[in-house]
Design a protein around this motif. Structure first.
Motif: not given
Length: 256
Positions: A164-165, A167-169, A171, A191, A195, A201-203
């Motif tokens: 997750a970390t 992916q957060e960076k 994508y 992405w 999640q 969890k998804v923004n």
């Protein structure tokens, strides 16, 4: 060869800001290899169904010659298992030389000459889901430029072998890197599917600013039950999903 899978994007209502890259203002439509052909690389014994340039040339001919292009089906999308197991001497991804002897750039030109667009697959991780070289954080810029140099029109970014970390960076960084190439490339993010597909969890506000397409749910399987499960999930969660979509940003699903 029949059209085994059609790629649809769901056009819903306008809600958040869209990725400003000028592409996919209407729902993109085309053909994606994964549901039918998966990771078949046995071209010696199964030449008509293996992941090779011949398969995608055949699909391009079908879209161009059988009336699909005129209906809006213009994307021919390569999925996993297209690349060599090794990057080249300069660290760039490269197509498998036996299955794609002409290379991806030549294949893109074949699409463009017929009024079509080429999509390609990568993965935000150490390896793709099929075990081929992935795009780690340090490879994002070189891979984005490689796709632009090949004149690719769409990039699907999967999420196997990452966390997750990362992916957060990764994508958002890929979105920035693709835009920096100067070539308009539709950006399809897997992405949300990694999640759970739903807030918190998804923004979706952020997602609509960095991606043209996103995948919310698991892979489709070759069964009617699989199709129904996907349809049911979208129906049950439509109140959350509808506000996130609009011109330039859509959820996508595969049907056969």
């Amino acid at each position: 060869m029949h059209l085994a899978a059609l790629l649809f994007a769901s056009a819903l209502s306008v809600g958040t800001l869209a990725l400003d890259n000028g592409v996919m203002r209407t729902p993109p439509m085309g053909w994606l290899a994964w549901e039918r052909f998966r990771c078949d690389i046995n071209c010696e014994n199964d030449p008509k169904n293996c992941i090779s340039e011949n398969l995608f040339i055949d699909m391009a001919d079908r879209l161009a010659e059988d009336g699909w292009r005129e209906l809006g089906y213009v994307y021919v999308n390569i999925d996993d298992c297209w690349s060599s197991m090794e990057r080249d001497a300069k660290g760039r991804l490269q197509a498998d030389p036996k299955r794609f002897p002409g290379g991806i750039h030549k294949l893109a030109r074949y699409m463009h000459d017929r009024g079509l667009k080429l999509g390609i697959y990568g993965d935000m991780g150490t390896h793709t889901c099929g075990g081929y070289p992935g795009t780690t954080l340090d490879k994002i810029q070189i891979d984005a430029q490689t796709f632009a140099d090949w004149e690719v029109d769409m990039f699907k970014f999967d999420g196997c072998y990452s966390n997750a970390t990362e992916q957060e960076k990764g994508y958002p960084l890929m979105s920035k890197a693709l835009n920096a190439t100067g070539r308009p490339i539709g950006y399809s993010c897997s992405w949300p599917a990694y999640q759970g597909g739903l807030p918190p969890k998804v923004n979706y506000t952020l997602l609509g600013q960095i991606c043209n397409l996103w995948r919310n749910y698991g892979d489709i399987q070759d069964s009617w039950d699989s199709v129904l499960n996907i349809v049911d999930w979208f129906f049950e969660n439509q109140d959350v999903l509808i506000p996130a979509a609009g011109p330039g940003r859509y959820a996508f699903l595969k049907v056969f």
